[in-house]
Design an enzyme around this catalytic site. Sequence first.
Site, PDB file in Angstrom:
ATOM      1  N   ALA A  61       0.823  -1.209   0.000  1.00 28.50           N
ATOM      2  CA  ALA A  61       0.000   0.000   0.000  1.00 28.50           C
ATOM      3  C   ALA A  61       0.858   1.260   0.000  1.00 28.50           C
ATOM      4  CB  ALA A  61      -0.923   0.000   1.215  1.00 28.50           C
ATOM      5  N   GLY A 103       0.653  -4.827   1.865  1.00 28.26           N
ATOM      6  CA  GLY A 103      -0.756  -4.947   1.496  1.00 28.26           C
ATOM      7  C   GLY A 103      -0.998  -5.891   0.333  1.00 28.26           C
ATOM      8  N   GLU A 106      -1.184  -9.270   1.777  1.00 25.24           N
ATOM      9  CA  GLU A 106      -2.437  -9.442   2.517  1.00 25.24           C
ATOM     10  C   GLU A 106      -3.603  -9.754   1.575  1.00 25.24           C
ATOM     11  OE1 GLU A 106      -2.363  -6.747   6.418  1.00 25.24           O
ATOM     12  OE2 GLU A 106      -1.511  -5.692   4.701  1.00 25.24           O
ATOM     13  N   GLU A 126       5.958  -4.205   7.392  1.00 23.65           N
ATOM     14  CA  GLU A 126       5.383  -3.061   8.107  1.00 23.65           C
ATOM     15  C   GLU A 126       6.061  -2.791   9.448  1.00 23.65           C
ATOM     16  OE1 GLU A 126       2.069  -4.543   5.418  1.00 23.65           O
ATOM     17  OE2 GLU A 126       3.673  -5.418   6.614  1.00 23.65           O
TER      18      GLU A 126
END
Length: 252
Positions: A61, A103, A106, A126
Amino acid sequence: MSVSRSIENGVGRLVLNRPPLNILTSEMLCRLHGELESLRSVQDLRVLVLSAEGKHFSAGADVGEHLPPHYAEMIRQFMETVRAIDAFPVPVIAAVRGRCLGGGFELVQAADIVVAGESAMFGQPEIMLGVFPPAACAVLPRVCGRAMAAELILTGESIGADEARDAGLVRYVVADDQVESRALAIAGKIARHSAATVRFAVSAMNDSDLADSETSFRRASKLYTDDLMQTHDAVEGLEAFLAKRQPSWNHE
Protein backbone atom coordinates in the site's frame (compact mmCIF):
# COMPACT_ATOMS: atom_id res chain seq x y z
CA MET A 1 -7.31 2.03 -15.48
CA SER A 2 -5.78 0.80 -12.20
CA VAL A 3 -7.74 -2.49 -12.18
CA SER A 4 -8.93 -4.28 -15.29
CA ARG A 5 -11.77 -6.80 -15.36
CA SER A 6 -12.92 -9.53 -17.72
CA ILE A 7 -15.21 -12.59 -17.63
CA GLU A 8 -15.13 -15.55 -19.99
CA ASN A 9 -16.72 -18.99 -19.68
CA GLY A 10 -17.42 -18.58 -15.99
CA VAL A 11 -13.88 -17.39 -15.19
CA GLY A 12 -13.52 -13.82 -13.94
CA ARG A 13 -10.24 -11.94 -13.97
CA LEU A 14 -9.15 -8.89 -12.00
CA VAL A 15 -5.72 -7.50 -12.87
CA LEU A 16 -3.85 -4.87 -10.85
CA ASN A 17 -2.62 -2.43 -13.46
CA ARG A 18 -0.14 0.06 -12.00
CA PRO A 19 3.24 -1.46 -12.90
CA PRO A 20 6.05 -1.75 -12.15
CA LEU A 21 5.19 -2.19 -8.44
CA ASN A 22 1.38 -1.97 -8.44
CA ILE A 23 1.35 0.21 -5.32
CA LEU A 24 -2.09 0.05 -3.70
CA THR A 25 -3.41 3.60 -3.51
CA SER A 26 -6.83 4.51 -2.12
CA GLU A 27 -8.07 4.99 -5.68
CA MET A 28 -6.85 1.56 -6.69
CA LEU A 29 -8.34 -0.11 -3.60
CA CYS A 30 -11.65 1.64 -4.23
CA ARG A 31 -11.66 0.33 -7.78
CA LEU A 32 -10.69 -3.20 -6.71
CA HIS A 33 -13.34 -3.29 -3.99
CA GLY A 34 -15.96 -1.98 -6.39
CA GLU A 35 -15.14 -4.66 -8.95
CA LEU A 36 -15.30 -7.38 -6.30
CA GLU A 37 -18.70 -6.17 -5.14
CA SER A 38 -19.97 -5.99 -8.72
CA LEU A 39 -18.75 -9.50 -9.54
CA ARG A 40 -20.53 -10.99 -6.53
CA SER A 41 -23.84 -10.70 -8.36
CA VAL A 42 -22.69 -12.35 -11.62
CA GLN A 43 -24.58 -15.61 -11.25
CA ASP A 44 -22.66 -17.65 -13.83
CA LEU A 45 -19.30 -16.68 -12.33
CA ARG A 46 -17.61 -19.81 -11.02
CA VAL A 47 -14.08 -18.70 -10.17
CA LEU A 48 -12.02 -15.49 -9.99
CA VAL A 49 -8.34 -15.08 -10.88
CA LEU A 50 -6.48 -12.16 -9.29
CA SER A 51 -3.19 -11.18 -10.96
CA ALA A 52 -1.08 -8.14 -11.82
CA GLU A 53 0.61 -6.48 -14.78
CA GLY A 54 4.40 -6.33 -14.87
CA LYS A 55 7.14 -8.23 -13.08
CA HIS A 56 5.74 -7.73 -9.57
CA PHE A 57 2.36 -8.51 -8.03
CA SER A 58 2.44 -5.58 -5.58
CA ALA A 59 4.97 -3.92 -3.30
CA GLY A 60 2.14 -2.96 -0.94
CA ALA A 61 0.00 0.00 0.00
CA ASP A 62 0.92 3.65 -0.47
CA VAL A 63 2.91 4.55 2.66
CA GLY A 64 2.03 8.23 2.44
CA GLU A 65 -1.67 7.43 2.73
CA HIS A 66 -1.04 5.67 6.06
CA LEU A 67 -0.10 8.96 7.72
CA PRO A 68 -2.50 11.35 9.49
CA PRO A 69 -5.05 12.48 8.53
CA HIS A 70 -5.63 9.82 5.86
CA TYR A 71 -4.87 6.59 7.73
CA ALA A 72 -8.33 5.87 9.16
CA GLU A 73 -10.01 5.95 5.77
CA MET A 74 -7.13 4.08 4.13
CA ILE A 75 -7.20 1.24 6.68
CA ARG A 76 -11.00 0.99 6.53
CA GLN A 77 -10.91 0.78 2.77
CA PHE A 78 -8.04 -1.69 2.74
CA MET A 79 -9.60 -4.01 5.35
CA GLU A 80 -12.92 -3.99 3.48
CA THR A 81 -11.11 -4.97 0.28
CA VAL A 82 -9.22 -7.86 1.87
CA ARG A 83 -12.40 -8.98 3.61
CA ALA A 84 -14.23 -8.90 0.25
CA ILE A 85 -11.68 -11.35 -1.16
CA ASP A 86 -11.75 -13.48 1.99
CA ALA A 87 -15.55 -13.78 1.88
CA PHE A 88 -15.95 -13.88 -1.93
CA PRO A 89 -18.74 -16.27 -2.97
CA VAL A 90 -16.65 -18.20 -5.53
CA PRO A 91 -13.04 -19.42 -5.21
CA VAL A 92 -10.32 -16.83 -5.72
CA ILE A 93 -7.01 -17.89 -7.30
CA ALA A 94 -4.08 -15.51 -6.91
CA ALA A 95 -1.36 -15.54 -9.59
CA VAL A 96 1.83 -14.03 -8.17
CA ARG A 97 5.16 -13.03 -9.68
CA GLY A 98 7.99 -11.00 -8.19
CA ARG A 99 7.45 -8.91 -5.08
CA CYS A 100 4.32 -9.61 -3.09
CA LEU A 101 4.79 -7.45 -0.02
CA GLY A 102 2.78 -5.64 2.63
CA GLY A 103 -0.76 -4.95 1.50
CA GLY A 104 -0.17 -6.93 -1.69
CA PHE A 105 0.65 -10.02 0.36
CA GLU A 106 -2.44 -9.44 2.52
CA LEU A 107 -4.64 -9.50 -0.59
CA VAL A 108 -3.09 -12.82 -1.58
CA GLN A 109 -3.53 -14.34 1.88
CA ALA A 110 -7.28 -13.95 1.47
CA ALA A 111 -7.31 -16.02 -1.75
CA ASP A 112 -8.25 -19.70 -1.77
CA ILE A 113 -5.44 -20.95 -4.02
CA VAL A 114 -2.11 -19.24 -4.77
CA VAL A 115 0.08 -19.95 -7.80
CA ALA A 116 3.52 -18.36 -7.49
CA GLY A 117 6.36 -17.82 -9.92
CA GLU A 118 9.86 -18.92 -9.01
CA SER A 119 10.87 -15.28 -8.48
CA ALA A 120 8.04 -14.51 -6.05
CA MET A 121 8.94 -13.04 -2.67
CA PHE A 122 6.39 -12.74 0.13
CA GLY A 123 6.72 -10.53 3.20
CA GLN A 124 5.17 -8.14 5.73
CA PRO A 125 7.76 -5.36 6.21
CA GLU A 126 5.38 -3.06 8.11
CA ILE A 127 7.07 -3.68 11.47
CA MET A 128 10.20 -1.97 10.09
CA LEU A 129 8.13 1.19 9.65
CA GLY A 130 6.76 1.10 13.19
CA VAL A 131 3.34 -0.27 12.27
CA PHE A 132 1.80 -3.71 11.82
CA PRO A 133 -0.22 -5.37 9.01
CA PRO A 134 -3.81 -5.49 10.32
CA ALA A 135 -5.26 -7.80 7.69
CA ALA A 136 -2.35 -10.23 8.03
CA CYS A 137 -2.90 -10.33 11.79
CA ALA A 138 -6.48 -11.42 11.09
CA VAL A 139 -5.78 -13.85 8.23
CA LEU A 140 -2.20 -15.13 8.28
CA PRO A 141 -2.35 -17.34 11.42
CA ARG A 142 -5.33 -19.13 9.88
CA VAL A 143 -3.46 -19.71 6.61
CA CYS A 144 -0.02 -20.87 7.77
CA GLY A 145 -0.23 -21.29 11.55
CA ARG A 146 0.66 -18.93 14.37
CA ALA A 147 4.42 -19.59 14.45
CA MET A 148 5.05 -18.79 10.78
CA ALA A 149 2.62 -15.87 10.90
CA ALA A 150 4.41 -14.46 13.95
CA GLU A 151 7.81 -14.76 12.26
CA LEU A 152 6.66 -13.00 9.10
CA ILE A 153 4.80 -10.21 10.91
CA LEU A 154 7.34 -9.59 13.69
CA THR A 155 10.64 -9.86 11.77
CA GLY A 156 9.54 -8.10 8.60
CA GLU A 157 11.69 -10.51 6.58
CA SER A 158 10.58 -11.97 3.25
CA ILE A 159 10.46 -15.59 2.12
CA GLY A 160 10.72 -17.10 -1.34
CA ALA A 161 8.17 -19.08 -3.28
CA ASP A 162 9.41 -22.51 -2.21
CA GLU A 163 9.35 -21.62 1.49
CA ALA A 164 5.90 -20.08 1.06
CA ARG A 165 4.70 -23.33 -0.53
CA ASP A 166 6.18 -25.38 2.34
CA ALA A 167 4.34 -23.12 4.80
CA GLY A 168 1.01 -23.64 3.05
CA LEU A 169 0.79 -20.08 1.73
CA VAL A 170 1.28 -21.19 -1.87
CA ARG A 171 -0.18 -24.21 -3.66
CA TYR A 172 2.02 -24.30 -6.78
CA VAL A 173 5.41 -22.86 -7.72
CA VAL A 174 5.99 -22.62 -11.48
CA ALA A 175 8.22 -20.75 -13.92
CA ASP A 176 7.44 -17.03 -13.95
CA ASP A 177 6.10 -17.15 -17.50
CA GLN A 178 3.67 -19.94 -16.57
CA VAL A 179 1.99 -18.31 -13.56
CA GLU A 180 -1.12 -17.01 -15.32
CA SER A 181 -1.52 -20.10 -17.50
CA ARG A 182 -1.39 -22.42 -14.49
CA ALA A 183 -3.85 -20.26 -12.55
CA LEU A 184 -6.21 -20.20 -15.52
CA ALA A 185 -5.86 -23.97 -15.97
CA ILE A 186 -7.00 -24.51 -12.38
CA ALA A 187 -9.78 -21.98 -12.89
CA GLY A 188 -10.90 -23.89 -15.98
CA LYS A 189 -11.23 -27.11 -13.98
CA ILE A 190 -13.43 -25.34 -11.44
CA ALA A 191 -15.47 -23.56 -14.11
CA ARG A 192 -16.62 -26.92 -15.56
CA HIS A 193 -18.83 -27.47 -12.55
CA SER A 194 -22.21 -26.13 -11.48
CA ALA A 195 -22.05 -22.45 -10.56
CA ALA A 196 -24.59 -22.97 -7.78
CA THR A 197 -22.74 -25.95 -6.32
CA VAL A 198 -19.39 -24.14 -6.39
CA ARG A 199 -20.96 -21.25 -4.48
CA PHE A 200 -22.50 -23.59 -1.90
CA ALA A 201 -19.16 -25.34 -1.39
CA VAL A 202 -17.32 -22.04 -0.90
CA SER A 203 -20.05 -20.82 1.46
CA ALA A 204 -19.69 -24.00 3.54
CA MET A 205 -15.92 -23.47 3.82
CA ASN A 206 -16.37 -19.78 4.69
CA ASP A 207 -18.99 -20.58 7.33
CA SER A 208 -16.53 -22.77 9.23
CA ASP A 209 -14.71 -19.69 10.57
CA LEU A 210 -16.95 -16.80 9.53
CA ALA A 211 -17.63 -15.44 13.03
CA ASP A 212 -13.97 -15.56 14.06
CA SER A 213 -12.92 -13.98 10.77
CA GLU A 214 -15.32 -11.07 11.10
CA THR A 215 -14.25 -10.44 14.68
CA SER A 216 -10.55 -10.62 13.80
CA PHE A 217 -10.88 -8.10 10.97
CA ARG A 218 -12.86 -5.69 13.14
CA ARG A 219 -10.48 -5.91 16.10
CA ALA A 220 -7.31 -5.59 14.02
CA SER A 221 -8.68 -2.55 12.19
CA LYS A 222 -9.75 -0.84 15.42
CA LEU A 223 -6.41 -1.53 17.10
CA TYR A 224 -4.55 0.00 14.15
CA THR A 225 -6.62 3.19 13.83
CA ASP A 226 -7.54 3.85 17.47
CA ASP A 227 -4.37 2.79 19.28
CA LEU A 228 -1.34 2.24 17.05
CA MET A 229 -1.69 5.47 15.06
CA GLN A 230 -1.81 7.50 18.27
CA THR A 231 1.79 6.52 19.07
CA HIS A 232 4.99 8.40 18.21
CA ASP A 233 6.66 5.36 16.64
CA ALA A 234 3.95 4.64 14.09
CA VAL A 235 4.00 8.14 12.60
CA GLU A 236 7.80 8.39 12.93
CA GLY A 237 8.36 5.10 11.11
CA LEU A 238 6.13 6.05 8.20
CA GLU A 239 7.61 9.53 7.90
CA ALA A 240 11.15 8.14 8.05
CA PHE A 241 10.39 5.73 5.22
CA LEU A 242 9.07 8.52 3.01
CA ALA A 243 12.07 10.71 3.88
CA LYS A 244 14.50 7.82 3.22
CA ARG A 245 16.09 8.06 6.67
CA GLN A 246 16.43 5.79 9.69
CA PRO A 247 13.54 6.07 12.17
CA SER A 248 14.11 7.31 15.71
CA TRP A 249 12.03 5.04 17.93
CA ASN A 250 10.61 6.12 21.27
CA HIS A 251 12.41 3.94 23.87
CA GLU A 252 10.39 5.05 26.89
